[in-house]
Design an enzyme around this catalytic site. Structure first.
Site: not given
Length: 433
Positions: A331-332, A376
């Protein structure tokens, strides 16, 4: 820059049976993924205070900066086109600052794309830039070849120039503003990318109204700045979890002398305030006129559609980063030796993206969520946001809680009821159309 190939496609492409070899091997018949190419590595003509990429130049074992050689460029173009089997291939050129390579480099890009294009497959390009080097020649080229430009700008002059300065500490607002007007005049498509940080999060409407009214942006992207202290040499997930602060600890705030994050990182509660104000303004005035990435995807998700941004997808892993030397990373935000997948000189992009190692990386986004997140009410809106920001422990002491959690909860509690109504109305309209 928006990834027009959504990371939310991961479950359909990688196979629901996680890293089962038969499943992901079978899925290779329909490969869809996205590559963020950094042809100049971390090289940049600016010295933005919050930049997470400038440090790659001196990262031990990292990519440094340089100019992508012709052989690597052609290998990338050909292999990417061959590896993606969908009807569209999107080339995203980022940095550092990719325009440092000059127009000649990108003329080579489009020539190679024409050379290796396959029948029936669309090739698109987008370019993320600070805008300071753009001129009329650039604009003509970008218009001719249908590049989508992502222009980095943080708001009005006094906000933008607080962080986005040159190597000589000179302001850049005038250059970026002029670039936006030039792109408009030349008919070049462009989006704006705004970082939300410690110095603009308290002024959401000033930022949004400037982008909307002064810049004329109709696609606005907001990205929170969150960096753990020591990010220059410490890869995400390699920190000592026992030392992470618990939710509510004073060290969760960027102003604390022993904060877990850098001083320029956005405060979690302020991020929630920022997004809530943006949501209200967008919902009241600009729905159908302006696309705001985090607002648009919230409504889409409540229509049962995949997230349009990777950070709020259940699974990630389909957006890799390619450096100037041909190295590929998960990933970047994971351009560290620990997350290097290989080099395109020796391996195909498709083989790296669909390798068991990268598939495992993608599924870890949801599999490592703490119980606090799983309970959540906003789980399916959030999915723990970006794993690189999971810098806290839950009230039960479990690691893996996102630093932005309090702010995200504030935003979702504020926006979700309206998003549900908007989604229901849109679905009803589509059924009766």
């Amino acid at each position: 820059m928006k990834h027009r190939v959504s990371a939310s496609d991961t479950p359909q492409v990688l196979g629901l049976d996680k890293y089962s070899a038969p499943q992901w091997l079978a899925a290779r018949a329909n490969r869809r993924f996205h590559v963020m190419a950094k042809p100049a590595g971390s090289a940049c003509n600016l010295d933005c205070a919050y930049c997470f990429y400038l440090s790659k130049r001196v990262l031990p074992g990292g990519p440094g900066s340089g100019h992508m050689p012709d052989e690597v460029l052609e290998r990338f173009v050909k292999d990417y086109i061959d590896s993606v089997t969908s009807d569209e291939v999107v080339f995203s050129w980022q940095g550092g600052e990719p325009t440092l390579l000059g127009l000649e480099f990108f003329e080579k890009v489009v020539a190679l794309q024409k050379k290796h294009a396959r029948a029936g497959q669309r090739i698109e390009n987008d370019l993320q830039t600070n805008g300071t080097l753009l001129d009329d020649d650039w604009a003509r080229f970008l218009k001719q070849h249908r590049f989508l430009v992502g222009l980095s700008i943080d708001g009005p002059r006094e906000i933008h120039d607080h962080c986005r300065i040159t190597k000589h500490a000179e302001p850049t607002f005038d250059q970026v503003f002029a670039a936006a007007k030039m792109l408009q005049k030349q008919g070049v498509r462009f989006n704006t990318l705004t970082c939300v940080h410690r110095y603009n999060a308290s002024r959401p409407l000033d930022v949004y109204r400037f982008l909307r009214r002064e810049i004329g942006s109709t696609y606005i992207q907001f990205i929170p700045i969150v960096e753990i202290r020591g990010f220059e040499n410490m890869a995400p997930g390699t920190w000592d979890e026992a030392k992470l602060p618990m939710l509510g600890d004073p060290r969760c705030h960027p102003d604390h002398p022993e904060s877990v994050v850098t001083p320029w990182s956005v405060a979690a509660e302020e991020y929630g305030y920022f997004l809530s104000k943006i949501w209200d303004e967008w919902q009241a005035r600009d729905v159908g006129k302006v696309l705001v990435n985090l607002c648009e995807t919230l409504v889409a998700q409540h229509m049962g559609l995949p997230s349009q941004v990777c950070v709020h997808s259940e699974i990630c892993g389909k957006g890799v980063a390619l450096e100037h030397d041909g190295d590929v990373y998960s990933c970047d935000h994971y351009v560290y030796p620990e997350y290097r997948l290989g080099n395109i000189r020796q391996q195909s992009l498709g083989d790296m993206v669909f390798s068991p190692r990268q598939v495992k990386f993608g599924y870890a986004k949801s599999e490592t969520l703490p119980a606090y997140c799983r309970r959540c009410e906003f789980l399916s809106d959030c999915w723990g946001e970006c794993p690189k920001n999971r810098l806290l422990r839950t009230p039960d002491g479990e690691p893996g809680l996102n630093y932005l959690c309090p702010g995200l909860k504030r935003f979702f509690a504020h926006a979700v009821p309206t998003a549900k109504r908007m989604a229901a109305r849109l679905q009803s309209n589509s059924q009766h159309a």
